[in-house]
Design an enzyme around this catalytic site. Structure first.
Site, PDB file in Angstrom:
ATOM      1  N   ASP A 122       0.858  -1.180   0.000  1.00 17.53           N
ATOM      2  CA  ASP A 122       0.000   0.000   0.000  1.00 17.53           C
ATOM      3  C   ASP A 122       0.901   1.239   0.000  1.00 17.53           C
ATOM      4  OD1 ASP A 122      -2.154   1.733   0.499  1.00 17.53           O
ATOM      5  OD2 ASP A 122      -3.108   0.268   1.821  1.00 17.53           O
ATOM      6  N   ASP A 176      -2.875   4.696  -2.399  1.00 16.87           N
ATOM      7  CA  ASP A 176      -3.817   5.378  -1.520  1.00 16.87           C
ATOM      8  C   ASP A 176      -4.262   6.730  -2.112  1.00 16.87           C
ATOM      9  OD1 ASP A 176      -4.942   5.430   1.279  1.00 16.87           O
ATOM     10  OD2 ASP A 176      -3.752   7.271   1.380  1.00 16.87           O
ATOM     11  N   GLU A 178      -6.910   3.800  -5.315  1.00 19.74           N
ATOM     12  CA  GLU A 178      -8.074   4.193  -4.524  1.00 19.74           C
ATOM     13  C   GLU A 178      -8.509   5.573  -4.995  1.00 19.74           C
ATOM     14  OE1 GLU A 178      -9.429   4.833   0.094  1.00 19.74           O
ATOM     15  OE2 GLU A 178      -7.622   5.777  -0.679  1.00 19.74           O
ATOM     16  N   HIS A 228     -10.736  -1.553   5.424  1.00 23.20           N
ATOM     17  CA  HIS A 228     -10.475  -1.043   6.779  1.00 23.20           C
ATOM     18  C   HIS A 228     -11.122   0.319   7.011  1.00 23.20           C
ATOM     19  CE1 HIS A 228      -7.691   0.714   4.020  1.00 23.20           C
ATOM     20  NE2 HIS A 228      -7.441   1.670   4.908  1.00 23.20           N
ATOM     21  N   ASP A 229     -11.774   0.892   6.002  1.00 18.99           N
ATOM     22  CA  ASP A 229     -12.444   2.188   6.181  1.00 18.99           C
ATOM     23  C   ASP A 229     -13.962   2.022   6.212  1.00 18.99           C
ATOM     24  OD1 ASP A 229     -10.008   3.546   6.009  1.00 18.99           O
ATOM     25  OD2 ASP A 229     -10.153   3.751   3.842  1.00 18.99           O
TER      26      ASP A 229
HETATM   27  C1  NOJ Z   1      -7.487   6.013   2.503  1.00 17.39           C
HETATM   28  C2  NOJ Z   1      -7.128   4.974   3.503  1.00 17.39           C
HETATM   29  O1  NOJ Z   1      -7.766   3.778   3.159  1.00 17.39           O
HETATM   30  C3  NOJ Z   1      -7.544   5.516   4.843  1.00 17.39           C
HETATM   31  O2  NOJ Z   1      -7.484   4.539   5.857  1.00 17.39           O
HETATM   32  C4  NOJ Z   1      -6.679   6.703   5.146  1.00 17.39           C
HETATM   33  O3  NOJ Z   1      -7.125   7.322   6.337  1.00 17.39           O
HETATM   34  C5  NOJ Z   1      -6.736   7.744   4.022  1.00 17.39           C
HETATM   35  N1  NOJ Z   1      -6.666   7.158   2.721  1.00 17.39           N
HETATM   36  C6  NOJ Z   1      -5.610   8.719   4.138  1.00 17.39           C
HETATM   37  O4  NOJ Z   1      -4.389   8.120   3.825  1.00 17.39           O
END
Ligand code: NOJ
Length: 554
Positions: free
Chosen positions: A96, A203, A253, A327-328
């Site tokens: 990542d 990311d 992402e 994880h979000d």
């Molecule tokens: C996306 C990530 O998945 C998340 O966990 C993170 O807080 C933000 N990007 C900032 O890096």
């Protein structure tokens, strides 16, 4: 055939996967311990979220050193052993890369704060507005808001400037207009590639190119001005070329993106990325687009979004990453399924629904055993910076503590970050010590060991879905057409490839649901055979959360 179409990715959040050294925090050796389990599931790639040196303000997405491993997760030797042990089992590693911002503890930012001109130009520093005198900070340069609540600008007295942070205040954004920054970051990617990494997740990569002019967003919080910015495609192509990413599996992402850009990111001839994550389908339960305002999921909207993205990406030659969880996100069974009465049924229906679409599926740790939200009831149980900030924002807006906690228990990112439930042992078998975040209370019933003891386990259903993708080219290669578009309860689609057809019928309701087209069993009269499902037999309609997958050749 392109290499990633028939592959499946498993996402590991190392902090919560398996603790090997009894400190309550998961680690790289914990992952090594579980490689046989992952190989048994049948996945191809392991995407491991950041384990680089970090103050952990945003659980590792605040990187202080891109090429050092945070000792709490292990050492470079552990990582090398992981790559090699995974390789022996046919598993490849995806890392990542957090290239949009660094931690404020990164040497580059520290040097910038000391006034080193080279490093000042690594970040986005601006004067305030309406300054009364040179010492006066004035007001933030624009009205943009950061993702975790509050202004995206922070005043830095040592430099007499505001710096931009689209996430936490401890995550200053890098200035990608500076070629030196781009070279440094390509070097980071090369460093990991040389250590045997086979793929990368980037990311919030569509936020790297900021608008040419920094001005207020008159319609919103700024997102639409800095998402998919003016040079993002050019920067990605440059990164691919200079880090040597061609032929590797890459996923971006994409925050607040659109179909047009996602086609540009993923068309093979664009030489940008293999595939993209977009989040539109995970906002169908946000009231008026507000994550912190609860609403039942709008299934018609979900169907509409899948239809638009799936067919749009297919027609334009792009490629989707398919996912419900990460994880979000809160756990999907708690969100679009039924975590109590129909936990197993809904977990399987949701799995088949997403795995058989056109794209590459991602499984987030614990999804394969139907893990649920933990149902925390106290603010002390939360760890996530976004959740803690928004708890305060909700209270400031006049919500009671009970109301704010209720919202967090549904929306917090910590819902997806609780320790992996391996067994009925203390702490779910995750660790011998108290975990860094509390384990969900249902670990004694919901865990890997108990799921795998059952003949019709959720785990074996996932394994079968993965096998189907490998055995039936229609899943990786076929076109897609949505069915039952007016049906408020059933999401249905057909995949077609050569003379084959695959029909996927998913009941998203707790009640029996009917098809508009006729009876489910009509497909059988038409020569279709059931390939997989989550109930025995078939009937006229679909039972609660039932999924049926039919296949026909000719
Ligand atoms: C996306 C990530 O998945 C998340 O966990 C993170 O807080 C933000 N990007 C900032 O890096």
């Amino acid at each position: 055939m392109t290499d990633f179409r028939n592959k499946v990715v498993y996402q590991i959040y190392p902090k919560s996967f398996k603790d090997s050294d009894g400190d309550g925090v998961g680690d790289l050796r914990g992952i090594i311990e579980k490689l046989d389990y992952l190989a048994e599931l049948g996945v191809d790639y392991l995407w491991i979220t950041p384990f680089f040196l970090s103050p952990q303000k945003d659980n590792g997405y605040d990187v202080a050193d891109y090429t050092a491993i945070d000792p709490r997760f292990g050492s470079m030797e552990d990582f090398e052993e992981l790559v090699s042990a995974a390789g022996k089992r046919g598993l490849k590693i995806m890392l990542d890369m957090v290239l949009c911002h660094t931690s404020d503890q990164h040497l580059w930012f520290q040097k910038a704060l000391e006034g080193d001109e080279t490093y000042r130009r690594y970040y986005i520093l601006r004067d305030g507005r309406n300054k009364k005198d040179p010492e006066d900070p004035g007001e933030p340069p624009t009205n943009w808001q950061c993702a975790f609540g509050g202004s995206a600008w922070q005043w830095e007295p040592r430099q007499g400037k505001w710096y931009l942070h689209l996430h936490d205040v401890s995550q200053p954004d890098l200035d990608w207009t500076n070629p030196r920054v781009r070279e440094e970051l390509a070097g980071v990617v090369r460093f990991w590639k040389e250590r045997g990494v086979a793929g990368f997740r980037f990311d919030v990569i569509n936020l790297i190119s900021k608008p040419e002019r920094f001005e207020d967003d008159t319609e919103g919080l700024g997102r639409r001005l800095f998402a998919d910015g003016p040079h993002v495609h050019e920067y990605l192509r440059e990164l691919v070329a200079s880090a040597g990413l061609e032929g590797m599996v890459t996923v971006g992402e994409m925050a607040s993106t659109d179909l047009e850009n996602c086609l540009l990111y993923t068309r093979p001839e664009a030489h940008e990325l293999s595939m993209v994550f977009n989040f539109h389908h995970l906002k169908v339960d946000y009231r008026d687009g507000d994550k912190w305002a609860l609403m039942e999921p709008d299934i018609m909207e979900l169907k509409r979004l899948f239809a638009a993205w799936q067919t749009g990406m297919a027609e334009g030659g792009g490629w989707n990453a398919l996912f419900w969880c990460n994880h979000d996100q809160p756990r999907i069974v708690s969100r679009f399924g039924d975590e109590k009465t129909y936990r197993k049924e809904s977990a399987k229906m949701l799995a088949a629904c997403i795995h058989l679409m056109r794209g590459t599926p991602y499984i987030y740790q614990g999804e394969e055993i139907g893990m649920t939200n933990p149902g925390y009831t106290s603010i002390d149980q939360y760890r996530d910076v976004e959740s803690l900030n928004h708890y305060q924002i909700l209270l400031d807006k006049g919500k009671t503590e009970g109301e704010a906690l209720e919202i967090l228990s549904v929306r917090s990112r910590d819902n997806g970050r609780t320790p992996m439930q391996w067994s009925e042992e203390p702490h779910g078998g995750f660790s011998e010590a108290e975990p860094w975040i509390p384990v969900a209370a249902n670990f004694a019933e919901v865990n890997v060991a108990s799921d795998m003891r059952e003949k019709d386990s959720i785990f074996s259903f996932y394994r079968e879905l993965i096998r189907i993708r490998k055995e039936m080219p229609i899943v990786a290669e076929g076109g897609i057409r949505f069915l039952e578009e007016e049906n408020p309860d059933v999401l249905a689609y057909e995949r077609r490839w050569n003379n084959e057809s695959l029909i996927v019928l998913c009941n998203f309701r707790r009640q029996y649901a009917r098809l508009i087209k006729g009876c489910v069993s009509d497909y059988e009269k038409d020569g279709y055979r059931k390939r997989i499902g989550n109930y025995q037999g078939t009937g006229a309609g679909l039972r609660p959360y039932e999924v049926i997958v039919y296949h026909k050749v000719g």
